[in-house]
Design an enzyme around this catalytic site. Structure first.
Site, mmCIF file in Angstrom:
data_model
loop_
_atom_site.group_PDB
_atom_site.id
_atom_site.type_symbol
_atom_site.label_atom_id
_atom_site.label_comp_id
_atom_site.label_asym_id
_atom_site.label_seq_id
_atom_site.Cartn_x
_atom_site.Cartn_y
_atom_site.Cartn_z
ATOM 1 N N HIS A 1 -4.012 0.418 11.381
ATOM 2 C CA HIS A 1 -5.303 -0.101 11.763
ATOM 3 C C HIS A 1 -5.543 -0.223 13.194
ATOM 4 O O HIS A 1 -5.882 -1.351 13.801
ATOM 5 C CB HIS A 1 -5.559 -1.563 11.046
ATOM 6 C CG HIS A 1 -4.760 -1.571 9.785
ATOM 7 N ND1 HIS A 1 -4.014 -2.820 9.546
ATOM 8 C CD2 HIS A 1 -5.041 -0.964 8.522
ATOM 9 C CE1 HIS A 1 -3.783 -2.834 8.173
ATOM 10 N NE2 HIS A 1 -4.094 -1.653 7.586
ATOM 11 N N HIS B 1 -11.278 -0.413 7.113
ATOM 12 C CA HIS B 1 -9.759 -0.660 6.788
ATOM 13 C C HIS B 1 -8.755 0.107 7.944
ATOM 14 O O HIS B 1 -8.068 -0.682 8.677
ATOM 15 C CB HIS B 1 -9.668 -0.213 5.639
ATOM 16 C CG HIS B 1 -8.138 -0.112 5.002
ATOM 17 N ND1 HIS B 1 -7.828 -0.518 3.709
ATOM 18 C CD2 HIS B 1 -7.110 -0.150 5.709
ATOM 19 C CE1 HIS B 1 -6.602 -0.353 3.733
ATOM 20 N NE2 HIS B 1 -5.917 -0.420 4.837
ATOM 21 N N HIS C 1 -0.020 5.045 8.305
ATOM 22 C CA HIS C 1 -1.271 4.434 7.812
ATOM 23 C C HIS C 1 -1.200 3.206 8.840
ATOM 24 O O HIS C 1 -0.368 2.512 9.083
ATOM 25 C CB HIS C 1 -0.972 3.674 6.349
ATOM 26 C CG HIS C 1 -2.372 3.076 6.210
ATOM 27 N ND1 HIS C 1 -3.451 3.134 6.229
ATOM 28 C CD2 HIS C 1 -2.102 1.509 5.908
ATOM 29 C CE1 HIS C 1 -4.154 2.069 6.015
ATOM 30 N NE2 HIS C 1 -3.521 1.128 5.500
ATOM 31 N N GLU D 1 0.777 -1.273 0.153
ATOM 32 C CA GLU D 1 -0.242 -0.137 0.019
ATOM 33 C C GLU D 1 0.788 1.350 0.260
ATOM 34 O O GLU D 1 0.355 2.187 0.616
ATOM 35 C CB GLU D 1 -0.993 -0.073 1.229
ATOM 36 C CG GLU D 1 -2.036 -1.095 1.198
ATOM 37 C CD GLU D 1 -2.987 -0.992 2.368
ATOM 38 O OE1 GLU D 1 -2.504 -0.912 3.585
ATOM 39 O OE2 GLU D 1 -4.092 -0.873 2.237
#
Lengths: 239, 239, 239, 239
Positions: free
Chosen positions: A98, A166, A96, A77
């Protein structure tokens, strides 16, 4: 200006802090813009953030292509990073993740709001991106340029974007600012969720968000927190 | 092909990872199919997973009888493993657990659903088995072949089966896959519970479950997580 | 009477205990009244509580001015301490914090109530202060004397004051008492929140609050808890 | 039969296990009946359970008087132990605690129920005692014989009694059984609370409670858990 070695070292530390403070786990990744070439960014090879060493850090173009030939896996990603650095010249660091704190908002669609003075560092607008809107049923991985660009458009001029079912992506004008915002936006999410369960939430006014956000991104609070996190890291690693 | 010694070592590591990551505690157990004889499986003697050493690992027939004479206790519920290996030639690793993450679903009967891309590795159907339906009031231990066969029938071609007021059983085509699915199905359960409390859950579409599940079971994500978990284990054990 | 060195050492330990027990994190601060000069108080320079050493501790007038010239940052909110020491001659120790336990009450506005015998040490009245009432939109930092005085007025003769969307301030007639109250008021908050989610809360009667509060602030319970916290601290630091 | 030294050592270990597993904190206490004189019991001097050493353990009559002269503090609530040993000749170990898991039930009054096979070891009836019913407004400490006798009457022939706004008391026919029941009743409480929040609870049938409770109190499960807890203890203390 930071040397490339100093940048690699700071990025490694940021990976470790964000893992230690519960923002990152086996997955997620952190990047920084190259200290002397704004058309490049630094990101580790595909590895869990807690394990990253300076030697794992690679250089990428803003098209997310490695500058030097690579053996082994890259993060699938990484366009998230490249596309945001392209769209946002003011941004110098991106995470980024989660995190468990943020995911209930990504899953329920309940808007995340600044609920205390530290959460105000997220800013007044926290956009919500659903990959399905534009791309239909996917494997939910942001792997193509169009997907990264779509995410960057939704982020717009803001600092945190939630990604439906996500995760989240957080940006900053410096690594220290971005790490501060990442930790305290997760904490804000936990507090909002618990206040919600207890009986409701009063959020900050727009003027409070602006003033408290600005205050907490000044050198003093950021330096205090950075010293704290690096010390905790050192203790955890010495144990 | 893996040697028996390598298999014992991998199974020991899997026990430790699943204990370290909060899937297993004093109870629960992990098995793998024998690496060269598909009519046998490997499982420790009755001991808490965190404490298991390679020398604790025994060999069983698919009728869950120890191949060599044994002194000391065996797990009372080993038919879970034998009956599933009989019914599912594609399965090479199994974990039965009572994790805190999963139990609220086992107790409330609220359906567990994939709510993020990592939870998609559970698959689209997560069956629910209630021992009482077929066997009435029992001690709730799956100790007899008929009970193990009933559970295997309910599992069917799927990957995770919830057991009412008892726990869960998770299977995989390899040890790494099963460990990945066990950890991230627990995490999915936590996220679903917290999103539910916050205001509701949007689940993945069937096509998203299929695509995201397939993506995350590819070598790259599984290798990244396995490296992370084994490193955490090493650090915890060195401390 | 305590020497200044002993006071510095006790204040350092209190910082570490309150960090170790989850009351303080990167932010928050703890002070004590000067042991021989009631017109002064002791407070560290701006640093996270877990990191404070005796040499970080400075002396302030009750107007929150450092007695000796200082290099480096000071806590921006030290008027909280000075204004309360001015208004409350009986108070000898103060902690200002943003603990995760207390924040959901600060955000939701649901009244915090004593729900067990240890929570009774908060007293029967727990005032709620909203900076916005008197000062409108601010950066939410209690940095000016008027703000500190307003908070002290709301605290009145009580022991814990909640600060809307910001945190809590806890006071005591001694350091040990204040630490005890800080830890158990956070615990009371957690228990109240969880009981609320489970189905409601029965609070103590006024007479129970008075009797149980008085009992738990006697030397025996306080000494037992202080020994426990300092031992945990020693173990954590030795690890 | 156990010697007095062995008994002291086992009681010390039980204190440490129950602290390590989150049942006890600064407060709470554990006792055992004297191994050769059923008219006596063993209990530490007033000290947090995690810190207790064999030399802290004292001998008491069933009237809760120390057999030998004592200097220093005793637990204020030791009549809980004496009164239950008097009323229940079958009981050989007792723990009184205020665990975070159990307290939400003590505060809300929502009945605690066995929700899984391990929670079945609490038995089908879990009485609820409110000191206020018989004694009105008190300091909520069970310090007088009448109070201890009232609690013992409410416990009756059962194994766990909840004490309103205060805590719980757990008994067993052996130390290992009582420790097992203490840990898994706390866990049952956590699971019931989370299942309740998720959408409701289906409890075990009376016959399941009886059968599963009996199964889990057999030597094999108890030995497995005891080995696990003592090993965790050893690792935590070695760190």
């Amino acid at each position: 200006m930071m040397t490339l070695d100093e940048a690699r070292s700071q990025l490694t530390t940021a990976n470790h802090i964000l893992a230690r403070e519960g923002v990152l786990d086996a997955f997620g990744h952190v990047s920084m813009r190259h200290p002397s070439n704004p058309a490049r960014y630094l990101l580790a090879r595909s590895r869990s953030p807690e394990l990253i060493e300076s030697s794992d850090i690679l250089e990428f173009t803003l098209d997310s292509q490695p500058v030097a030939p690579v053996t082994g896996f890259l993060y699938g990603e990484r366009v998230i990073h490249g596309c945001i650095y392209q769209a946002r010249p003011d941004v110098h660091a991106i995470c980024h993740h989660h995190s468990r704190a943020m995911m209930p908002f990504c899953i329920s669609g309940i808007p995340l709001r600044p609920v205390d003075h530290l959460g105000a560092t997220m800013g007044a607008v926290i956009p919500f991106w659903d990959q399905r809107d534009e791309f239909g049923d996917t494997n939910m991985i942001v792997a193509r340029s169009e997907e990264g660009q779509s995410l960057a458009r939704t982020l717009g001029p803001h600092w945190v974007v939630l990604m439906r079912r996500h995760g989240a992506t957080v940006v900053g004008i410096s690594m220290e600012e971005m790490v501060f915002r990442s930790v305290f936006s997760c904490r804000n999410a936990e507090l909002q969720r618990e206040a919600h369960a207890l009986g409701g939430v009063t959020e900050l006014t727009p003027a409070e968000i602006e003033k408290a956000g600005a205050f907490n991104l000044e050198p003093r609070p950021i330096a205090r927190a950075w010293e704290y996190w690096t010390m905790r890291l050192r203790q955890a690693r010495a144990a």
